[in-house]
Design an enzyme around this catalytic site. Structure first.
Site, short mmCIF file in Angstrom:
data_model
loop_
_atom_site.label_atom_id
_atom_site.label_comp_id
_atom_site.label_asym_id
_atom_site.label_seq_id
_atom_site.Cartn_x
_atom_site.Cartn_y
_atom_site.Cartn_z
N HIS A 183 0.80 -1.16 0.01
CA HIS A 183 0.03 -0.07 0.04
C HIS A 183 0.70 1.44 0.20
O HIS A 183 0.78 2.48 -0.83
CB HIS A 183 -0.85 -0.30 1.17
CG HIS A 183 -1.70 1.16 1.34
ND1 HIS A 183 -2.80 1.27 0.62
CD2 HIS A 183 -1.50 2.54 2.08
CE1 HIS A 183 -3.57 2.56 1.08
NE2 HIS A 183 -2.40 3.17 1.63
N GLU A 424 11.24 -12.34 -31.45
CA GLU A 424 12.24 -12.25 -30.55
C GLU A 424 13.31 -13.25 -30.90
O GLU A 424 14.13 -13.68 -29.83
CB GLU A 424 11.61 -12.43 -29.23
CG GLU A 424 10.60 -13.37 -28.84
CD GLU A 424 10.42 -13.29 -27.35
OE1 GLU A 424 10.57 -12.36 -26.67
OE2 GLU A 424 9.32 -13.90 -27.08
N ASP A 448 14.93 -10.41 -25.79
CA ASP A 448 15.28 -11.94 -26.04
C ASP A 448 16.01 -11.81 -27.57
O ASP A 448 16.99 -12.72 -28.03
CB ASP A 448 14.02 -13.00 -26.39
CG ASP A 448 13.95 -13.29 -24.95
OD1 ASP A 448 14.89 -13.77 -24.07
OD2 ASP A 448 12.67 -13.46 -24.45
N CYS A 495 8.04 -4.26 -27.81
CA CYS A 495 7.93 -4.18 -26.24
C CYS A 495 9.33 -4.31 -25.42
O CYS A 495 8.95 -4.63 -24.33
CB CYS A 495 6.68 -5.10 -25.88
SG CYS A 495 6.97 -6.78 -26.41
C1 PEP Z 1 11.59 -9.47 -24.68
O1 PEP Z 1 12.14 -10.68 -24.91
O2 PEP Z 1 12.22 -8.51 -25.47
C2 PEP Z 1 10.20 -9.09 -24.02
C3 PEP Z 1 9.66 -8.05 -24.21
O3 PEP Z 1 9.75 -10.48 -23.39
P1 PEP Z 1 10.55 -10.52 -22.07
O4 PEP Z 1 11.31 -9.56 -21.45
O5 PEP Z 1 9.27 -10.91 -20.97
O6 PEP Z 1 11.14 -12.01 -22.26
MG MG Z 2 11.14 -12.16 -24.46
#
Ligand code: PEP
Ligand code: MG
Length: 548
Positions: A183, A424, A448, A495
């Site tokens: 919290h 990836e 990755d 991402c």
């Molecule tokens: C990545 O591999 O860039 C990714 C976003 O996935 P994670 O970091 O969860 O493996």
């Molecule tokens: Mg990944």
């Protein structure tokens, strides 16, 4: 002067002020046995203490709303029954009966799987503390009554301690206990008070009133700084605040480059709470919901219903795109309740989509939960670590199977829910054209992708300087993926960490990336880069080592 480094940044920011040590009086109960004649009196004492406490909580709750759950628990029959039983059957006085009952109820919440319910333990202990204070007739320190400017140091802070925090007075918070989802962490972040939690033994190292400087973003605390250090912190603080103010003013602006290209600026999240926080940054959606945290925080594979509860909440909360990635465990992410065989190379082993495709019943539970949530918002599903068309097709077939089942059961879902994949692996890069014909969108996972392209373990500190997403091989791969995606008319996002690196944003815009997804803390910085982007900032002989 003493310097301490800590790891848990609950809320970023820089502060320098005198310390207020927040310590409760001794509230432990005396071990007092009572006679039968005293029973009614003790129960009455409990009831009157509870009524007083609820009254005070209601006053506090008026202006916050945070304590509504507390009042519910205090009024709940479970507390009353527990206390009465101990008084009548075990002949314990009111203090001891309350103490034990509170611990019993707290343990029930602590043992629950749902992270939200688990957090309710703190509410119960908070009630216990206030009830004990009423019964013992002692007053508790009131953070709302503090004046001047202070940094509060405490073993822990409960919701009722923090409800009247005034950010004009409380310049920083340091606690010995508490995690990043506790919290106090959530509140400090929402009130923009720099906070460090889980700082072991800090109370014993601090004198009340001593000056402390803290840079919560960097995880540094300096106790009793000399004048030079203090002046340095103050200058850094001013610069930090000015920078923040400047960036916050940009937050209302959509992420559009100067050339007029609209970019989707999205957040990576691991929980519903993260989504709430990300929405405050005016994001265009969630580009990556890492569902593995749901599995890692549970004591068993979460059921379809348990998952649906979370995804449904997330979908309702998120007015725009919500990209749910299917389970990505293995590698460095393990589950307490499932034993993985020892592997020589876990990152090249049984992980991510490989597990889902091998454990189809479990995969179905997740896909059904995601599909059901798709009826409630703009849900997209995404598969991790795909290396072949067969895998993508098999995963898609599983989605279709679940759709047919739901249809037969008359359960609602979005028939057009986009199905995408993480890019990836080197194989996904080389087959990008083929994948682009069968996936509805791409999201590049540079964490990755960099590890696999460069053969550099992403978690190995010894070779961390070789983990470089600006390496020409990685840049070429990214360019290839974006090109292949666009040729097929699908959107390409990213991402991995690179998307949130302000140095990388102009380069990625130049490469044509459509969507950037990152942790909430990076959004403001990336937005500024996008708004300032004029186009074509790197030319022949750029980092890819190829002519354009
Ligand atoms: C990545 O591999 O860039 C990714 C976003 O996935 P994670 O970091 O969860 O493996
Ligand atoms: Mg990944």
């Amino acid at each position: 002067m003493e310097q301490i480094y800590v790891e848990k940044t609950a809320s970023r920011g820089i502060a320098a002020a005198k310390v207020y040590k927040y310590q409760d009086p001794d509230l432990r109960p005396a071990l007092t046995a009572i006679t039968e004649e005293q029973e009614a009196g003790e129960i009455e004492r409990f009831r009157s203490a509870r009524a007083k406490m609820i009254g005070k909580m209601q006053e506090m709750a008026d202006d916050s709303g945070i304590l509504a759950a507390h009042i519910e628990v205090a009024k709940d029959g479970m507390l009353e029954r527990g206390v009465e039983k101990r008084v009548r059957e075990e002949k314990k006085n009111a203090e001891l009966a309350v103490w034990e009952t509170i611990r019993e109820i707290g343990n029930i919440f602590a043992g629950m799987d749902d992270p939200y319910m688990k957090e309710r333990e703190a509410d119960v202990l908070d009630i216990g503390k206030r009830l004990m204070a009423e019964l013992k007739g002692v007053s508790l320190p009131d953070l709302g009554a503090l004046e001047g400017e202070v940094i509060v140091a405490a073993a822990d802070l409960y919701p009722s301690d923090t409800v009247k925090l005034n950010p004009k007075v409380i310049k920083g918070i340091i606690t010995e206990r508490g995690g990043l989802t506790s919290h106090v962490s959530i509140l400090a972040k929402s009130m923009d008070i720099p906070a460090l939690v889980g700082v072991t033994d800090i109370l014993s190292r601090l004198e009340d009133g001593v000056t402390v400087c803290m840079d919560a973003g960097k995880g540094v605390i300096v106790i009793d700084p000399d004048e030079e250090v203090l002046a340095g912190f103050q200058a850094q603080r001013e610069a930090y605040l000015l920078e923040r103010q400047r960036l916050e003013q940009l937050r209302c602006r959509p992420a559009v480059t100067r050339e007029g290209k609209r970019i989707a600026l999205c957040a990576n999240v691991g929980s519903v709470e993260d989504i709430e926080q990300a929405l405050e940054m005016n994001v265009d959606g969630i580009g990556l919901f890492r569902t593995e945290y749901l599995y890692m925080g549970s004591s068993h594979f979460p059921t379809e219903e348990e998952q649906f509860a979370v995804y449904a909440k997330a979908a309702r909360l998120c007015p725009k795109e919500l990209t749910i990635r299917t389970l990505d465990i293995g590698g460095d992410k393990k589950l307490d309740y499932f034993s993985f065989d020892r592997e020589e190379n876990p990152f090249l082993g049984w992980r991510a989509i490989r597990i889902s495709l091998d454990m189809k019943e479990m995969f179905k539970e997740q896909l059904r939960a995601i599909l059901r949530a798709s009826a409630l918002g703009h849900v997209r599903v995404m598969f991790p670590l795909i290396i072949s068309l067969e895998e993508l097709r098999e995963a898609r077939r599983m989605v279709e199977l679940c759709q047919r089942e739901l249809e037969q059961e008359g359960v609602a879902f979005d028939r057009n829910m986009p199905v995408g994949m993480m890019m990836e692996t080197p194989a996904s890069v080389l087959l990008a054209e083929e994948f682009a014909r069968e996936a509805d969108f791409f999201s590049i996972g540079t964490n990755d992708l960099t590890q696999y392209l460069l053969a550099v373990d992403r978690g190995n500190k010894r070779i961390a300087d070789r983990f470089d997403y600006f390496h020409p091989a990685v840049l070429r791969a990214i360019r290839h993926i974006i090109h292949a995606g666009h040729q097929a008319g699908i959107t390409v996002g990213m991402c991995g960490e690179m998307a949130g690196d302000p140095r990388a944003v102009p380069l990625l815009l130049e490469l044509g990336l459509d969507e950037f997804s990152m942790s909430a803390g990076s959004i403001d910085y990336a937005r500024e880069q996008i708004l300032n982007y004029k186009g074509r900032e790197w030319k022949e002989g750029d980092g890819t080592g190829e002519k354009k």
